[in-house]
Write a protein that holds these residues in place. Structure first.
Motif, PDB file in Angstrom:
ATOM      1  N   TRP A 157       0.838  -1.199  -0.068  1.00  0.00           N
ATOM      2  CA  TRP A 157      -0.012   0.020  -0.147  1.00  0.00           C
ATOM      3  C   TRP A 157       0.806   1.402  -0.029  1.00  0.00           C
ATOM      4  O   TRP A 157       0.680   2.303  -0.880  1.00  0.00           O
ATOM      5  N   ARG A 158       1.816   1.303   0.782  1.00  0.00           N
ATOM      6  CA  ARG A 158       2.834   2.450   0.907  1.00  0.00           C
ATOM      7  C   ARG A 158       3.471   2.574  -0.387  1.00  0.00           C
ATOM      8  O   ARG A 158       3.489   3.880  -0.811  1.00  0.00           O
ATOM      9  N   ASP A 159       3.971   1.670  -1.064  1.00  0.00           N
ATOM     10  CA  ASP A 159       4.727   1.638  -2.369  1.00  0.00           C
ATOM     11  C   ASP A 159       3.592   2.446  -3.471  1.00  0.00           C
ATOM     12  O   ASP A 159       3.917   3.394  -4.065  1.00  0.00           O
ATOM     13  N   GLN A 161       0.998   4.244  -2.688  1.00  0.00           N
ATOM     14  CA  GLN A 161       0.686   5.484  -2.415  1.00  0.00           C
ATOM     15  C   GLN A 161       1.795   6.497  -2.760  1.00  0.00           C
ATOM     16  O   GLN A 161       1.447   7.747  -3.153  1.00  0.00           O
ATOM     17  N   GLN A 162       3.077   6.246  -2.380  1.00  0.00           N
ATOM     18  CA  GLN A 162       4.173   7.079  -2.820  1.00  0.00           C
ATOM     19  C   GLN A 162       4.460   7.105  -4.261  1.00  0.00           C
ATOM     20  O   GLN A 162       4.860   8.214  -4.568  1.00  0.00           O
ATOM     21  N   SER A 196      -5.504   4.037   8.190  1.00  0.00           N
ATOM     22  CA  SER A 196      -4.362   5.184   8.104  1.00  0.00           C
ATOM     23  C   SER A 196      -4.634   6.593   8.473  1.00  0.00           C
ATOM     24  O   SER A 196      -5.855   6.979   8.497  1.00  0.00           O
ATOM     25  N   LEU A 282       1.964   1.199  11.538  1.00  0.00           N
ATOM     26  CA  LEU A 282       2.909   1.154  10.312  1.00  0.00           C
ATOM     27  C   LEU A 282       4.200   0.691  10.907  1.00  0.00           C
ATOM     28  O   LEU A 282       4.948   0.436  10.069  1.00  0.00           O
TER      29      LEU A 282
END
Lengths: 881, 112
Positions: A157-159, A161-162, A196, A282
């Motif tokens: 998800w973080r990948d 998102q960024q 989040s 996280l």
């Protein structure tokens, strides 16, 4: 610039018409005076001067007309003139005008009201800012050819998102889990999800009190903060503002309240609302593991970016991730779904069908107005012919018709807006009690606009253009007999056909409602209530502890008079079920887990089936103690997995399930000892086939969540007995999810009642409109042919002959329309099939009955005015001409 | 007063003549008619029935604009004057007209 000024001038001139006329008048008088003055100066006497000046000038009125034409001979002016003309003409026939306006208003109003209420009931508004920009993002398993949407790992998800270019932001949330909240005296069971820190921002919401989560609150150790739903805040904390900054206990851990969520908050399209939000951690070991998928995602698209573009963007990122992390990310793609599209298919198909039915109703109303307009045009034929003879062009005649249609559709539309407002109230107030939860629905602006536009278009096209008969000879027009009205017959037939389709659809839905109301659902739902208790694993760690608690609880309750008690982990129409994959030993085993059949699993006390009245149809019920692992399956399970075999004595392999609330002991090889009758809750709730279900003895698999069933003529008293018994045994355990089975089943029935109620309403209005249409045309024809009737009667024509002559067209229209309507009904019923319970879409009984109703109504509506024609006095008729 | 053999104005030139009279000074309806008659030495006579509709048309087209004022005999009358687009239109029409007239003259004077 020039054009703009001209337009301004025109508009000004239009609104200052009287003023401009007065000005022209004064200007011309000044001219006349000056002219007289000059003549006098030239030597004439004042009288002579006046006469000469007047003679030279000509008619002042004619000049004023010419000035007016030069100044206002504009499109605006001629439009207004046409409308005025139409208004004057309509005022002269108030009967026609009233009927046309009312039937159009009824059609528009009813259609809009029905669609608005359905819209509000079936499509709850998503309480977010600009919901069209919101998307759901899921993992897609590329190795299995399925479109099953799966969880995403936090790292992935973080990948996304960024790295994404198409999204404003992407937020993550977990499935809600249940907690025991002990803040205020008694324990409450609440549902909470971890989200989040950017969740509220992505949804475009603000806390109604306090603040949202901070970025640093997503690290372990700082994450013991909580946001409460508005509902929980007002019920459990009485809406006190001081709760902010205070700590509450969730499952014995302390969390600080930092904010209150806005009212009506919901997470994604999850229909089950959450009571509280926690920050998604996280940090920690699980958060960095790419193979630990645990979250669902909601993203907000950048303005103007489509969901499809976002999918392409995230897919290319997924491909990069697959090369970076081949171990974990290889073989995983992504799906992107607009948030709205997450609606259940049954709701979508219901919406589509109701849109179709509403469109039919609207069409009936418009055709009705067109029929009336043609009837009226026929009676004005002579007038129009005289006009044509006096030099009106065909275009001008057409313009009269169209402007009349426009005036009617505008008037009907305005009334329709009024009717729709009243209609929404009437629908909500007048529908059977508790048919739906909505207590007020706004008239949906988009629906209203679409309905108004469509009705104006159809009315103008049909009413203004059809039946535009050739103008013909004036002599014929003055003396002749009214010509046959083919167009009108066709339109009346069409109206009958459309109404028949609607009536048949309503009939099918009503029949299906009847079938479902008398349907034996497989257990006795009268006087049966239940409530759930979930044992804290920390306090009841071992199987024996939990079995002891449940047995003591049911044993104590069983001792009370008039109470029959059972316990099981799954209540029909109520609780969430858990499930297992099943293998039938001896069958060719499937290579991967995805192909295995799935069954719902419940864990029950031996008294369960007896108390629910759910009969064992084969084999035996559970004994108090079972020596070996056993299972009872439902009929669907037996039919689907062991077709044509005797299931009793067979063994089944249940694969383990990792659900937390479920301790996995059901897995393993179990022998079938009985088959229980299906409880058709899927069919009742979603019109889907019954699922496979398996029942295990609670003693062999004591799960933490258990429903306590009580059968008593006083459900409320029985439930309070359960509550006090639970509180006596363990005051820390809340009793929650209290339900009456009767109420649950009634709620499942509501969608069925709701759809047949609305279809019935639409059909009734269509029927009424058709009757008005037929009645209107025949009575117009009678008035039209008064002279012919008079002659016939004077020549000795008997009433039956005259009625026959008058009924010829309505009979053709009704019979032809009914035949056509049967085809329409058949086509419509094919679309309706998904909403029909056990009824086959092709139902000759319903079709024939509908056709009979329509023919009866059509003939009766034609017969009444036709019979009136025979009561005319021939002498009076002939004299009147 | 007026010669009996007054000619009716050539089709389409009334607008131009009105514009010409107004290009000299603002005038009311009667004044315009009188001025045209004077300048043409009585050849053209404009009756009210064609003058006022033409004025209304020109006002609507935005080339002239009207204003109520007192006349020399202390009556109220509507005085018309040219707008800037009226002036441009007059110049264009006058140029066209002159070209046409000289062309017609050339044709009429051509030796056969």
């Amino acid at each position: 610039m020039g054009r703009l000024r001209k337009l301004v001038w025109e508009i000004r001139a239009f609104f200052r018409r009287d003023h401009m006329r007065a000005e022209a008048d004064e200007e011309l008088r000044a001219y006349l005076d000056t002219s007289v003055h000059e003549q006098v100066r030239a030597g004439l006497t004042p009288e002579e001067a006046h006469r000469v000046a007047r003679a030279e000038m000509g008619s002042i009125e004619a000049i004023k007309e010419a000035m007016g034409d030069a100044a206002w001979g504009t499109t605006l002016e001629s439009l207004v003139r046409d409308v005025r003309y139409a208004l004057r003409a309509l005022r002269r026939s108030p009967g026609f005008t009233a009927v046309a306006l009312l039937s159009l208003a009824l059609g528009i109003g009813a259609t809009t009201a029905i669609l608005s209420v359905i819209n509000a009931v079936l499509l709850p508004r998503l309480p977010y800012a600009r919901p069209v920009e919101l998307i759901d993002v899921y993992n897609l398993n590329l190795q299995v050819a399925s479109d099953r949407e799966e969880f995403v790992s936090i790292a992935r998800w973080r990948d996304w998102q960024q790295r994404s270019h198409s999204l404003v932001d992407l937020a993550a949330f977990t499935d809600p889990t249940a907690f025991n909240l002990s803040a205020t005296g008694e324990a409450v069971r609440v549902r909470g999800a971890a989200v989040s820190a950017n969740m509220l921002g992505v949804l475009g919401l603000r806390p109604s009190l306090g603040r949202g989560f901070l970025a640093e609150e997503t690290s372990l150790g700082r994450n013991h903060v909580v946001m409460l739903s508005n509902r929980l805040w007002s019920t459990s904390f009485h809406g006190r503002r001081e709760i902010l900054g205070q700590a509450i206990q969730l499952d014995r851990e302390r969390y600080t309240v930092v904010g209150i969520l806005p009212p009506d908050f919901q997470l994604g399209t999850l229909r089950s609302n959450v009571d509280l939000l926690l920050p998604l951690a996280l940090t920690g070991p699980d958060a960095s593991r790419r193979d630990r998928a645990s979250v669902d995602l909601i993203g907000r698209l950048k303005p103007g970016v489509s969901a499809e573009a976002a999918r392409a963007d995230l897919t290319s990122i997924s491909e990069q991730l697959a090369t970076l992390f081949p171990e974990t990310d290889q073989g995983w793609g992504v799906t992107v779904v607009p948030l709205r599209a997450d609606l259940e298919p049954i709701i979508l198909s219901r919406l589509e069908i109701f849109l179709g039915l509403a469109a039919l109703l609207l069409l009936v109303a418009c055709v009705n107005v067109a029929v009336l307009m043609i009837a009226r045009a026929e009676s004005r034929r002579q007038q129009l012919r005289i006009r044509a003879a006096l030099g009106a062009s065909r275009g001008q005649l057409l313009r009269y018709r169209v402007s009349e249609a426009l005036v009617i559709s505008c008037g009907g539309g305005a009334l329709g807006v009024l009717v729709s407002r009243l209609g929404v109230h009437a629908l909500i107030a007048g529908s059977p009690p508790r048919l739906f939860d909505v207590t007020a629905a706004p008239v949906d602006g988009r629906i209203l606009c679409a309905v108004l536009g469509l009705s104006a278009l159809v009315t103008v096209l049909l009413g203004g253009l059809s039946g535009l008969a050739p103008t013909g000879e004036l002599t014929v027009a003055v003396h002749g007999v009214a010509p046959r009205q083919r167009w009108q017959t066709v339109l009346v037939g069409a109206e009958i056909a459309l109404s028949l389709a609607l009536v048949a659809a309503a009939g099918l839905l009503a029949k299906s409602l009847h079938a479902i109301s008398t349907f034996d659902i497989g257990f006795d739902l009268n006087h049966l209530a239940y409530a759930r208790v979930t044992l804290d694993p920390a306090m009841y760690p071992s199987d024996a502890d939990r079995i002891a608690f449940v047995e003591r609880l049911t044993g104590d309750l069983e001792g009370q008079p008039l109470l029959r008690v059972a316990a099981g982990s799954a209540a029909p129409f109520g609780s969430e079920w858990v499930g297992n994959l099943v293998q039938v030993p001896g069958r060719a085993s499937h290579s991967d887990a995805h192909g295995l059949p799935y069954c719902f699993s419940a864990f029950v006390l031996p008294s369960f089936f007896r108390t629910l009245g759910n009969p064992i149809v084969e084999g035996r019920d559970f004994h108090a103690t079972e020596a070996e692992p056993v299972v009872i399956i439902n009929q669907t399970f037996a039919r689907q997995l062991l077709p044509g075999e005797d299931p009793i004595g067979r063994s089944l392999m249940f694969l383990p399930n990792n659900n937390v609330a479920y301790n996995g002991a059901a897995s393993g090889l179990r022998r079938i000892i009985g088959v229980v009758r299906d409880v058709d809750e899927n069919r009742l709730s979603y019109n889907r086939p019954t699922s496979c279900a398996a029942f295990f003895p609670y003693a062999q698999n004591p799960v933490v969540s258990i429903d306590i069933f009580v059968r008593s003529s006083n459900e409320a008293a029985a439930i309070s007995a359960v509550r006090s018994e639970v509180a006596r045994l363990d005051p820390a355990e809340p009793l929650y999810n209290v339900h009456s089975e009767r109420e649950l089943v009634d709620r499942s029935l509501r969608t069925w009642q709701f759809q047949s109620w609305f279809a019935g309403l639409a059909a009734a209005i269509a029927l009424l409109l058709s009757a008005i249409g037929v009645y209107g045309t025949v009575s117009h024809a009678v008035r039209q042919r008064t002279r012919e009737i008079g002659i016939r009667m004077a020549l000795g024509g008997l009433p039956p002959t005259i009625i026959r002559a008058m009924m010829k067209e309505p009979v053709w229209a009704t019979l032809g329309g009914a035949c056509l309507g049967l085809f329409g009904a058949w086509a419509l019923s094919q679309q309706l099939a998904s909403l029909l319970f056990q009824a086959t879409a092709f139902d000759p009984g319903v079709f024939v009955a509908s056709a009979f109703v329509l023919i009866t109504v059509g003939l009766l509506a034609g017969f009444l005015p036709a019979r009136r024609a025979t009561t005319l006095d021939p002498l009076a008729v002939l004299k009147s001409e | 007063l007026a010669p009996a053999e007054a000619t009716s104005i050539v089709q389409g030139t009334l607008d131009m003549l009105i514009l010409k009279t107004l290009s000299l000074q603002p005038l009311h309806g009667f004044g315009i008619g009188q001025r045209i008659e004077q300048i043409s030495r009585g050849v053209f006579r404009v009756n009210a029935g064609s003058l006022f509709p033409a004025l209304a048309r020109l006002e609507r087209a935005g080339v002239i604009t009207g204003e109520w004022r007192a006349t020399e005999n202390n009556r109220r009358a509507k005085y018309y004057s040219l707008t800037s687009s009226g002036r441009a239109r007059f110049r264009a029409e006058a140029r066209d007209w002159r070209r046409q007239v000289s062309a017609v003259a050339r044709i009429l004077n051509a030796p056969l």
